[in-house]
Motif scaffolding. Sequence first.
Motif, PDB file in Angstrom:
ATOM      1  N   ALA A 297     -21.745 -72.920 -48.570  1.00  0.00           N
ATOM      2  CA  ALA A 297     -21.099 -74.234 -48.530  1.00  0.00           C
ATOM      3  C   ALA A 297     -21.606 -75.096 -49.677  1.00  0.00           C
ATOM      4  O   ALA A 297     -22.805 -75.114 -49.988  1.00  0.00           O
ATOM      5  CB  ALA A 297     -21.374 -74.917 -47.191  1.00  0.00           C
ATOM      6  N   THR A 298     -20.703 -75.792 -50.294  1.00  0.00           N
ATOM      7  CA  THR A 298     -21.050 -76.618 -51.455  1.00  0.00           C
ATOM      8  C   THR A 298     -22.165 -77.612 -51.118  1.00  0.00           C
ATOM      9  O   THR A 298     -22.076 -78.342 -50.132  1.00  0.00           O
ATOM     10  CB  THR A 298     -19.810 -77.381 -51.941  1.00  0.00           C
ATOM     11  N   ASP A 299     -23.221 -77.581 -51.884  1.00  0.00           N
ATOM     12  CA  ASP A 299     -24.374 -78.503 -51.810  1.00  0.00           C
ATOM     13  C   ASP A 299     -25.334 -78.228 -50.652  1.00  0.00           C
ATOM     14  O   ASP A 299     -26.508 -78.584 -50.751  1.00  0.00           O
ATOM     15  CB  ASP A 299     -23.917 -79.973 -51.723  1.00  0.00           C
ATOM     16  N   VAL A 300     -24.878 -77.634 -49.563  1.00  0.00           N
ATOM     17  CA  VAL A 300     -25.762 -77.472 -48.401  1.00  0.00           C
ATOM     18  C   VAL A 300     -26.070 -76.017 -48.073  1.00  0.00           C
ATOM     19  O   VAL A 300     -26.982 -75.736 -47.295  1.00  0.00           O
ATOM     20  CB  VAL A 300     -25.163 -78.160 -47.151  1.00  0.00           C
ATOM     21  N   GLY A 301     -25.325 -75.079 -48.627  1.00  0.00           N
ATOM     22  CA  GLY A 301     -25.573 -73.666 -48.371  1.00  0.00           C
ATOM     23  C   GLY A 301     -26.880 -73.197 -48.974  1.00  0.00           C
ATOM     24  O   GLY A 301     -27.373 -73.760 -49.962  1.00  0.00           O
ATOM     25  N   LEU A 302     -27.435 -72.154 -48.400  1.00  0.00           N
ATOM     26  CA  LEU A 302     -28.721 -71.627 -48.840  1.00  0.00           C
ATOM     27  C   LEU A 302     -28.715 -71.285 -50.320  1.00  0.00           C
ATOM     28  O   LEU A 302     -29.705 -71.502 -51.021  1.00  0.00           O
ATOM     29  CB  LEU A 302     -29.075 -70.387 -48.011  1.00  0.00           C
ATOM     30  N   PHE A 303     -27.608 -70.726 -50.810  1.00  0.00           N
ATOM     31  CA  PHE A 303     -27.512 -70.333 -52.211  1.00  0.00           C
ATOM     32  C   PHE A 303     -26.803 -71.374 -53.083  1.00  0.00           C
ATOM     33  O   PHE A 303     -26.478 -71.102 -54.240  1.00  0.00           O
ATOM     34  CB  PHE A 303     -26.784 -68.994 -52.335  1.00  0.00           C
ATOM     35  N   MET A 304     -26.562 -72.555 -52.510  1.00  0.00           N
ATOM     36  CA  MET A 304     -25.821 -73.589 -53.244  1.00  0.00           C
ATOM     37  C   MET A 304     -26.623 -74.885 -53.342  1.00  0.00           C
ATOM     38  O   MET A 304     -26.062 -75.974 -53.402  1.00  0.00           O
ATOM     39  CB  MET A 304     -24.475 -73.854 -52.550  1.00  0.00           C
ATOM     40  N   GLY A 305     -27.933 -74.749 -53.325  1.00  0.00           N
ATOM     41  CA  GLY A 305     -28.778 -75.927 -53.492  1.00  0.00           C
ATOM     42  C   GLY A 305     -29.378 -76.463 -52.217  1.00  0.00           C
ATOM     43  O   GLY A 305     -30.238 -77.349 -52.255  1.00  0.00           O
ATOM     44  N   GLY A 306     -28.941 -75.967 -51.080  1.00  0.00           N
ATOM     45  CA  GLY A 306     -29.506 -76.410 -49.814  1.00  0.00           C
ATOM     46  C   GLY A 306     -30.595 -75.468 -49.344  1.00  0.00           C
ATOM     47  O   GLY A 306     -30.863 -74.440 -49.964  1.00  0.00           O
ATOM     48  N   GLY A 307     -31.220 -75.806 -48.244  1.00  0.00           N
ATOM     49  CA  GLY A 307     -32.235 -74.940 -47.667  1.00  0.00           C
ATOM     50  C   GLY A 307     -31.646 -74.041 -46.597  1.00  0.00           C
ATOM     51  O   GLY A 307     -30.441 -73.782 -46.574  1.00  0.00           O
ATOM     52  N   GLY A 308     -32.491 -73.609 -45.694  1.00  0.00           N
ATOM     53  CA  GLY A 308     -32.039 -72.718 -44.632  1.00  0.00           C
ATOM     54  C   GLY A 308     -31.563 -73.436 -43.390  1.00  0.00           C
ATOM     55  O   GLY A 308     -31.097 -72.797 -42.440  1.00  0.00           O
ATOM     56  N   THR A 309     -31.661 -74.768 -43.376  1.00  0.00           N
ATOM     57  CA  THR A 309     -31.303 -75.517 -42.168  1.00  0.00           C
ATOM     58  C   THR A 309     -29.841 -75.351 -41.799  1.00  0.00           C
ATOM     59  O   THR A 309     -29.496 -75.183 -40.626  1.00  0.00           O
ATOM     60  CB  THR A 309     -31.618 -77.012 -42.354  1.00  0.00           C
ATOM     61  N   GLN A 310     -28.965 -75.395 -42.805  1.00  0.00           N
ATOM     62  CA  GLN A 310     -27.537 -75.275 -42.510  1.00  0.00           C
ATOM     63  C   GLN A 310     -27.219 -73.921 -41.893  1.00  0.00           C
ATOM     64  O   GLN A 310     -26.430 -73.830 -40.941  1.00  0.00           O
ATOM     65  CB  GLN A 310     -26.710 -75.474 -43.780  1.00  0.00           C
ATOM     66  N   LEU A 311     -27.838 -72.866 -42.403  1.00  0.00           N
ATOM     67  CA  LEU A 311     -27.619 -71.538 -41.830  1.00  0.00           C
ATOM     68  C   LEU A 311     -28.118 -71.490 -40.391  1.00  0.00           C
ATOM     69  O   LEU A 311     -27.472 -70.889 -39.515  1.00  0.00           O
ATOM     70  CB  LEU A 311     -28.326 -70.483 -42.673  1.00  0.00           C
ATOM     71  N   LEU A 312     -29.237 -72.137 -40.128  1.00  0.00           N
ATOM     72  CA  LEU A 312     -29.789 -72.154 -38.768  1.00  0.00           C
ATOM     73  C   LEU A 312     -28.834 -72.824 -37.793  1.00  0.00           C
ATOM     74  O   LEU A 312     -28.538 -72.274 -36.719  1.00  0.00           O
ATOM     75  CB  LEU A 312     -31.135 -72.884 -38.768  1.00  0.00           C
ATOM     76  N   VAL A 313     -28.331 -73.994 -38.153  1.00  0.00           N
ATOM     77  CA  VAL A 313     -27.450 -74.705 -37.216  1.00  0.00           C
ATOM     78  C   VAL A 313     -26.109 -73.996 -37.080  1.00  0.00           C
ATOM     79  O   VAL A 313     -25.487 -74.038 -36.004  1.00  0.00           O
ATOM     80  CB  VAL A 313     -27.267 -76.180 -37.635  1.00  0.00           C
ATOM     81  N   GLN A 314     -25.660 -73.335 -38.143  1.00  0.00           N
ATOM     82  CA  GLN A 314     -24.416 -72.555 -38.025  1.00  0.00           C
ATOM     83  C   GLN A 314     -24.607 -71.429 -37.015  1.00  0.00           C
ATOM     84  O   GLN A 314     -23.729 -71.157 -36.186  1.00  0.00           O
ATOM     85  CB  GLN A 314     -24.022 -71.962 -39.380  1.00  0.00           C
ATOM     86  N   ALA A 315     -25.743 -70.755 -37.067  1.00  0.00           N
ATOM     87  CA  ALA A 315     -26.017 -69.656 -36.144  1.00  0.00           C
ATOM     88  C   ALA A 315     -26.153 -70.164 -34.711  1.00  0.00           C
ATOM     89  O   ALA A 315     -25.649 -69.539 -33.764  1.00  0.00           O
ATOM     90  CB  ALA A 315     -27.293 -68.925 -36.564  1.00  0.00           C
ATOM     91  N   ILE A 316     -26.820 -71.293 -34.533  1.00  0.00           N
ATOM     92  CA  ILE A 316     -26.962 -71.863 -33.189  1.00  0.00           C
ATOM     93  C   ILE A 316     -25.595 -72.172 -32.600  1.00  0.00           C
ATOM     94  O   ILE A 316     -25.300 -71.831 -31.442  1.00  0.00           O
ATOM     95  CB  ILE A 316     -27.830 -73.139 -33.240  1.00  0.00           C
ATOM     96  N   ALA A 317     -24.743 -72.821 -33.384  1.00  0.00           N
ATOM     97  CA  ALA A 317     -23.406 -73.175 -32.900  1.00  0.00           C
ATOM     98  C   ALA A 317     -22.599 -71.929 -32.555  1.00  0.00           C
ATOM     99  O   ALA A 317     -21.957 -71.853 -31.492  1.00  0.00           O
ATOM    100  CB  ALA A 317     -22.677 -73.999 -33.957  1.00  0.00           C
ATOM    101  N   ALA A 318     -22.619 -70.933 -33.444  1.00  0.00           N
ATOM    102  CA  ALA A 318     -21.815 -69.730 -33.247  1.00  0.00           C
ATOM    103  C   ALA A 318     -22.223 -68.980 -31.986  1.00  0.00           C
ATOM    104  O   ALA A 318     -21.374 -68.613 -31.156  1.00  0.00           O
ATOM    105  CB  ALA A 318     -21.932 -68.821 -34.471  1.00  0.00           C
ATOM    106  N   PHE A 319     -23.505 -68.750 -31.826  1.00  0.00           N
ATOM    107  CA  PHE A 319     -23.947 -67.919 -30.705  1.00  0.00           C
ATOM    108  C   PHE A 319     -23.990 -68.689 -29.390  1.00  0.00           C
ATOM    109  O   PHE A 319     -23.853 -68.089 -28.319  1.00  0.00           O
ATOM    110  CB  PHE A 319     -25.280 -67.270 -31.036  1.00  0.00           C
ATOM    111  N   ALA A 320     -24.132 -70.002 -29.443  1.00  0.00           N
ATOM    112  CA  ALA A 320     -24.045 -70.797 -28.215  1.00  0.00           C
ATOM    113  C   ALA A 320     -22.634 -70.717 -27.638  1.00  0.00           C
ATOM    114  O   ALA A 320     -22.450 -70.511 -26.429  1.00  0.00           O
ATOM    115  CB  ALA A 320     -24.424 -72.247 -28.507  1.00  0.00           C
TER     116      ALA A 320
END
Length: 423
Positions: A350-373
């Motif tokens: 994701a632009t600006d917030v993705g792990l490989f797009m300048g953001g950290g791992g937080t966005q990936l963490l919350v995406q995983a929480i939302a998906a699996f919940a």
Amino acid sequence: MDQGNTAFILICAALVLLMTPGLAFFYGGLVKAKSVISMMMLSFGALGLIGVLWVLYGYAIAFPATEEGTIQAPWTIDWNELGLTSLLEAGDGAYPPLAFVAFQATFAILTVALVSGAIADRAKFGSWMIFALLWATIVYFPVASWVFNFGLAEDGSFAYGGWITMGLQEWFGAGAIDFAGGTAVHINAGAAALALALVLGKRLGFQKGVHVPHNPPFVLLGAGLLWFGWFGFNAGSELAADGVAALAFVNTIAAPAAALLAWLVVEKFKDGKPTSVGAASGAVAGLVAITPACASVTPFWAIVLGLIAGAVCALAIELKYKWGFDDSLDVVGIHLVGGLIGTLFIGFFATDVGLFMGGGGTQLLVQAIAAFAVLIYSFVLAYVIGFAIEKTIGFRVKNEDEVAGIDTVVHGEEGYVLEGSRG
């Protein structure tokens, strides 16, 4: 009130509503000829039932009226007032809330209809309607509130919302991104489909190559209608005719186009021939994957996402043969897997917030929480509802009816009647 945005939302709502008949064609072409009416009726049954439930109480559950999230009593909703006022009392982007009510109604209808693909050729219509009523009430409507519900302050900023967006924002400093329903629609429906496939069990003679699509042109027609309607699904989720909607629109072209090609390549290497059903399925897989990410990735990354989704979903549909669950029309392999891919992809690109797009791992963490919940919540409750129906009134038709084809048994109709075949 902005009449342009109002017209945009209403047109997009009509496009999304068309997706349910499109889904009926897509699913109808995939089953055997003696089950086509039954299969298409599961989608149309959902259209009728959920359309009524949404007005009666679904909207009230999904979009509580207060900051505390208190569900508004349906009889307290002034529908006429919603049609005359604007969501924001000031601002150029104002539109009547009733337009938003209509737009979200079509999401609810489609999500329930998607689940039906897992129980093709063997489900009772009445039992399906009971399941649809209960699952929509205790699963879809609350999950829609988790993802889509938000409140606006006077300055137009977010004031409150569902836990997947605003809740995770408060806890982790980043809310999950699900622009048009990767979690609420596709993971939600895919998890429920897996549960029902397990409850109803396998079709008679279930094995690879036995159940083949009876009408590939129907499948292609359905996929085309779905793709057409999906522009309203994705671009319309911006709720304004602006640059974000344009980005979502372009990505809704790029990702499914790439996924279509990727699916065909996998098919060619795996089975020796690219098929029309594979092309249609690949396009749908790409549409599913781009749904949550359509406003947060560039068109280049949309193509990458489409290639990944098309290839992975083409392989994922084989899991039902390896693991022994009969997901008749690959709702799990396309919608659950595709929804997971698209939702998690945001955490990387994701632009600006993705792990490989300048953001950290937080966005990936919350995406995983939302998906699996959402996955766990939907699977567990769908399994409980389906199991209860099966053990009481029965969910599956008799074996002899399944062999004969359930159209005449359940609906008293045939999909194809040759001239002179009846006296």
